[in-house]
Enzyme design. Structure first.
Site, PDB file in Angstrom:
ATOM      1  N   ASP A  35       2.995  -3.251   7.270  1.00 17.60           N
ATOM      2  CA  ASP A  35       1.819  -2.408   7.377  1.00 17.60           C
ATOM      3  C   ASP A  35       2.185  -1.045   7.975  1.00 17.60           C
ATOM      4  OD1 ASP A  35      -1.223  -2.424   7.213  1.00 17.60           O
ATOM      5  OD2 ASP A  35      -0.945  -1.864   9.320  1.00 17.60           O
ATOM      6  N   GLU A  57       4.245  -0.650   2.886  1.00 17.79           N
ATOM      7  CA  GLU A  57       2.885  -0.174   2.599  1.00 17.79           C
ATOM      8  C   GLU A  57       2.779   1.246   3.146  1.00 17.79           C
ATOM      9  OE1 GLU A  57      -1.604   0.111   3.752  1.00 17.79           O
ATOM     10  OE2 GLU A  57       0.104  -0.061   5.110  1.00 17.79           O
TER      11      GLU A  57
END
Length: 649
Positions: free
Chosen positions: A381, A410
């Site tokens: 993330d 990401e």
């Protein structure tokens, strides 16, 4: 210093060769270089792969790809995982030089006997170096048989057989070696895979009939959803964070700041009195339940990818045990995460400058904890909000002991950061695909990710995520969902979608927003998958067919070699992958609102095809004959694309 025969502008190099370029087991990739020398003598160039143990493979001859520009290319494919390299070997090609001299002098009657004599000496050298060769006998006869006409003798010298002999068994004078240059070779899943994302708390969730409260799903109920994912032919199941969720600063439904006691909070607000990054949310079950879930997924042929989010809720155990992990503001409070105008009061970002040694060690510990439980893929993330040198250190540590572990970045951020994370060791990355919806920008982006940045960053195409519901999907109806899934699945070797996509969930929280209404990030979503299938409210069969085609057609599992072709309609995209008999042709209507009929034009020569060739249409099963110019008609309400492969006549 430059070599005797200069080799410059080598590709692929990442950061001037200080970082390894990306490669995958069995994946062919181009090696290019500019090679030149003085005068008019011919040269040769070859690529040699260097295995992790130092073993050098057979040379692969480079071909000139831009006449007059001295640009050469060869395609090579490593055979195993590890830290490989490649060398470029350039040499004076005395055989090709003599062959060219013979072509010029013998017809002109200049130094004829001397030219034949020089050829004999070179042929002796060739056989001394390589041993007897099949065509060498015929060539020797042509050089010595004075009774034969000169034209016949010259024809043997200039024949394809002689040229092939000289290329297969070259004499490498003035050998210059550049390299080895580094290649990081990964397993196939680092390049190819279809990902499906779901929130375990929503899988098997129910509504209590008496209280009306939503009852969370668990890892045990989510096991029943694995079959649904398998039936859509996905390879990877990605789980958002499954850890305890913070209770302090918790967000309510639709990201509100006044949660009720029933609100479950965002899974990315990690940590509470129940534990941190190495714990399971109690509503989902136990670590044993998680282990059973992973085991069942693996049994069904699915790999489980886990979210790795380095951040903490205000009540994460780190806050008390390691306050140095965070940023303390002038008033003594810990700074929460912000991305103006967005505020994340339920999340504390990590400060990597206060205690880097402690943070680095804790990050590695967490990864290895889950790796020991069978997780070999991590979706990371927001890695662009953490130091790049941290990722380079961490990913190198994992790669050293577990080279099969794959990391997806990401990073919806600027190109330099995305590519920098790829250079630091990330195997794949989210991309700008989600926001590329017009034909010209799609064409440009497909060219970029497949032919320009492929050595640095492997793309993963996602048409939606829990954070992103593009306007194209909000207003395009089911056809828009089919179009974007088709483009993602066939345009990139890795693609993914977030649960609900197959139901064409399309309502935004407000006009102009890319956030879902009733976002699953902040609440549990109860869905009746069986009813949707029975009532025809799902495009799951279309998704299953796309993923099946990805497995059936090898070219769809590749990144490099994608070629854009022309259509007469600004809403019809045409691209190919592969070449010759392995070619796959994709024709896609990008307009979800109307049918498109037009002519598409294929560069059949560049694909190595005949002027007319037979094709199989895989979505209908029809057989056609195609050529340079082909009429197509695609109604998005019926069929958004053609997927064609070459069949035997």
């Amino acid at each position: 210093m430059v070599g005797r025969i200069p080799v410059v502008d080598v590709h692929p190099l990442v950061q001037n060769g200080t970082r390894p370029a990306k490669a995958t087991v069995g994946e062919a990739q181009p090696v290019r270089a500019t090679v030149f020398r003085e005068g008019h003598d011919r040269l040769g160039a070859e690529v040699v792969l260097v295995a992790p143990d130092g073993t050098r493979g057979a040379p692969v001859r480079m071909r000139e790809i831009a006449k007059g520009l001295d640009r050469y290319e060869a395609w090579v494919a490593p055979s195993g995982v590890g830290d490989w390299g490649f060398e470029i070997q350039a040499f004076g090609d005395v055989l090709a030089t003599w062959q060219h001299t013979a072509e010029m002098k013998i017809p002109a009657g200049v130094d004829v006997d001397l030219t034949f004599a020089e050829g004999l000496l070179l042929l002796d050298r060739l056989e001394d170096a390589h041993g007897p060769a099949p065509h060498a006998t015929a060539l020797r006869q042509a050089l010595t048989d004075t009774a034969r006409p000169l034209e016949a003798r010259l024809a043997v010298i200039t024949s394809p057989e002689t040229t092939a002999l000289f290329e297969a068994l070259p004499l490498r004078d003035l050998l210059t070696v550049e390299g080895p240059f580094p290649l990081a070779v990964d397993r196939t899943r680092a390049l190819t895979g279809a990902w499906y994302e779901f929130f375990p708390r929503s899988e098997g969730a129910t509504v209590d009939p008496d209280s009306g409260r939503v009852v969370s799903g668990t890892f045990r109920t989510a096991q029943h959803s694995l079959q649904r994912v398998v039936e859509m032919n996905f390879d990877v199941l990605y789980l958002p964070p499954v850890h305890p969720i913070g209770e302090v600063g918790r967000k309510g439904a639709n990201n509100t700041l006044d949660p009720s006691s029933d609100d479950v909070g965002s899974p990315w607000a990690i940590g509470s009195r129940h534990g941190g990054h190495d714990a399971i949310h109690p509503d989902l079950g136990t670590l044993a339940d998680f282990d059973a879930f992973v085991a069942e997924a693996n049994r069904l042929g699915l790999e489980v990818a886990m979210d790795f989010a380095l951040q903490a809720a205000p009540d994460h155990p780190w806050v008390d045990a390691h306050p140095e992990f965070f940023t303390t503001r002038a008033d003594g409070t810990i700074a929460y995460a912000e991305n103006p105008p967005k505020k994340y009061q339920d999340i504390y970002p990590i400060n990597f400058d206060n205690d880097p040694a402690g943070i680095y060690a804790e990050a590695e510990r967490i990864l290895r904890f889950w790796m020991d439980r069978g997780v070999r893929i991590f979706r990371v993330d927001n890695p662009h909000t953490k130091p790049t040198d941290f990722w380079e250190w961490l990913l190198a540590r994992i790669r050293k002991t577990d080279p099969d572990v794959v990391f997806l970045s990401e990073a919806f951020t600027r190109p330099a950061r995305m590519h920098g994370l790829g250079a630091a060791g990330f195997h794949q990355s989210y991309t700008y695909f989600t926001w590329r919806t017009e034909k010209t920008e799609i064409e440009e982006y497909l060219r970029e990710v497949s032919n320009e940045s492929d050595h640095t960053m492997r793309p993963a195409f996602w048409p939606n995520t829990p954070d992103i519901l593009h306007a194209f999907l909000q207003y395009g109806g089911p056809a828009a969902f089919r179009i974007r899934a088709t483009l993602a699945a066939l345009g990139s070797p890795t693609w993914g979608m977030y649960a609900g996509y197959e139901l064409c969930e399309h309502v935004a929280v407000r006009p102009g927003s890319e956030e879902y209404l009733d976002s699953e990030k902040f609440q549990i979503r109860v869905r009746d998958w069986d009813a949707a299938l029975a009532e025809g409210r799902t495009i799951a069969p279309d998704i299953a067919r796309l993923n099946a085609l990805r497995r059936e057609i090898p070219a769809l599992q590749t990144l490099r070699g994608l070629r854009i072709h022309w259509s007469d309609d600004d809403h019809v995209l045409v691209f190919t992958k592969g070449a010759g008999a392995a070619t796959v042709i994709v024709v896609l209507n990008l307009d979800p609102h109307g049918g498109r009929s037009t002519t598409v034009h294929l560069d059949w020569r560049a694909l190595g095809l005949d002027e007319h060739f037979p094709v199989r249409e895989h979505l209908t099963g029809e057989d056609w004959w195609w050529g340079e110019h082909n009429w197509v008609s695609l109604d998005p309400g019926h069929q958004v694309a053609h997927v064609l492969t070459i069949r035997s006549a």
